[in-house]
Scaffold this active site. Structure first.
Site, mmCIF file in Angstrom:
data_model
loop_
_atom_site.group_PDB
_atom_site.id
_atom_site.type_symbol
_atom_site.label_atom_id
_atom_site.label_comp_id
_atom_site.label_asym_id
_atom_site.label_seq_id
_atom_site.Cartn_x
_atom_site.Cartn_y
_atom_site.Cartn_z
ATOM 1 N N GLU A 46 0.738 -1.065 0.466
ATOM 2 C CA GLU A 46 -0.039 -0.303 -0.094
ATOM 3 C C GLU A 46 0.702 0.838 -0.040
ATOM 4 O O GLU A 46 0.109 2.145 -0.315
ATOM 5 C CB GLU A 46 -1.341 -0.354 1.224
ATOM 6 C CG GLU A 46 -1.904 -0.805 1.407
ATOM 7 C CD GLU A 46 -1.296 -2.291 1.716
ATOM 8 O OE1 GLU A 46 -1.769 -3.122 2.902
ATOM 9 O OE2 GLU A 46 -0.243 -2.648 1.845
ATOM 10 N N LEU A 289 9.535 -39.452 3.361
ATOM 11 C CA LEU A 289 7.751 -39.501 2.924
ATOM 12 C C LEU A 289 6.817 -39.832 3.100
ATOM 13 O O LEU A 289 5.790 -39.385 3.759
ATOM 14 C CB LEU A 289 8.589 -39.579 1.089
ATOM 15 C CG LEU A 289 9.653 -38.501 1.087
ATOM 16 C CD1 LEU A 289 9.623 -39.164 -0.166
ATOM 17 C CD2 LEU A 289 9.575 -37.154 0.645
#
Length: 343
Positions: A46, A289
């Site tokens: 902004e 994993l």
């Protein structure tokens, strides 16, 4: 808002642990100022967008679009909601509400009390996707987790090795896919492998085939059996070794004790959360994993299928999901999977 998202992506890999944010100021249908959050600790989107407006008098007749709710608290920079109010902008369009506790609707509330018209939820899904790591971290109190592995056409990670040699990796994917892996490393906070992968492959886990920041290297070593000569202990970047007993740390190699008698996955994720590390790539072998998969502790999985056939060997992990994206990288196929319970 589409332009806000485009701008926000320019901050990828530079703004963490802050979110990626883009902002545009529109006057009578034309963009007169735009900006994005460029680096952590620097001005927010902004600020850049409002500063880019040459004629500040036009702000009182303009709308500012922001991909994420303007902040309402003092951090490293002043609140953006205060700047918008002080600038006299009468209309604000917000993509998604900020889940961060210090913001979480407070910026919107402050602007409404100041008499500003605020619209919320424009391209909300796209804005949520943009900052999925940031949202996951604050909503689930853990990092956003990527799983990554390469397997053969017949579903193997490696050839049969009863006693794997030190530093002898098995290559399955091609050079293009490896460059993509290095690009991903620049966009995450940490990367994790197991003991066997560290021993057999002796990887550096550094960013070499792309330009960007280096993630924290994490390795499991319960018995502290990995030699000092491995690449992960080369003192070139921050490395954390998860052991089962205390070991003296050095400047860039830190030893963190886990209770290996209990489930180590939540322990690792809690440590990452406490360290404010918002994203993790798990590049370990099948056992590591599969542990993350079985516990549902993953958000995206990137599977590289190479153009090779082993016939036997170390089987790839089993993932009960269908790919949402498939891309051919010369002779290697990339499949992307996404957890169905994403925010």
């Amino acid at each position: 808002m589409n332009r806000c998202i485009e701008l926000a992506r320019l901050g990828r890999g530079e703004v963490a642990p802050n979110p990626m944010v883009g902002a545009v100021v529109v006057h009578e249908g034309k963009i007169i100022g735009e900006g994005y959050h460029r680096q952590c600790g620097g001005p927010h989107a902004e600020v850049h967008a409002i500063n880019a407006v040459k004629n500040k008098e036009l702000l009182r007749e303009s709308t500012i679009y922001v991909s994420l709710e303007p902040c309402a608290h003092y951090g490293k920079t002043p609140p953006c909601s205060d700047l918008i109010i002080a600038s006299g902008i009468p209309h604000v369009v917000v993509g998604s509400v900020d889940p961060f506790a210090k913001v979480a609707g407070k910026g919107i509330e402050k602007m409404l009390k100041a008499g500003i018209k605020v619209d919320v939820g424009v391209l909300n899904e796209a804005c949520l996707e943009l900052n999925k790591r940031f949202f996951t971290f604050h909503q689930k109190k853990r990092p956003f987790i990527y799983l990554k592995w390469a397997q053969t056409l017949d579903g193997y990670l490696d050839i049969d090795r009863s006693h794997p040699e030190f530093g002898q990796p098995t290559w399955i994917s091609n050079e293009l896919s490896r460059r993509m892996v290095h690009k991903q490393r620049t966009e995450v906070d940490a990367i994790l492998i197991g003991t066997n992968t560290a021993w057999k492959d002796n990887p550096s886990l550094t960013v070499r085939e792309w330009s960007g920041r280096q993630p924290v290297r994490l390795v499991l070593d319960r018995m502290n059996r990995l030699p000092a000569a491995i690449h992960l202990k080369d003192q070139t970047c921050r490395t954390v070794v998860f052991t089962g007993k205390p070991v003296e740390s050095s400047e860039l190699t830190e030893y963190v004790v886990l209770d290996y008698a209990r489930n180590i996955v939540p322990q690792i994720l809690n440590w990452l959360y406490e360290q404010n590390l918002q994203s993790l790539v798990v590049e370990g072998g099948r056992q590591l994993l599969q542990a993350f998969i079985d516990q549902g502790m993953w958000d995206e999985a990137h599977l590289y299928i190479g153009h090779s056939w082993f016939g036997s060997g170390v089987a790839a992990p089993k993932l009960n999901a269908l790919p949402v994206k498939s891309e051919l990288l010369h002779d290697t196929q990339l499949q992307v999977f996404v957890q169905s319970n994403q925010p």
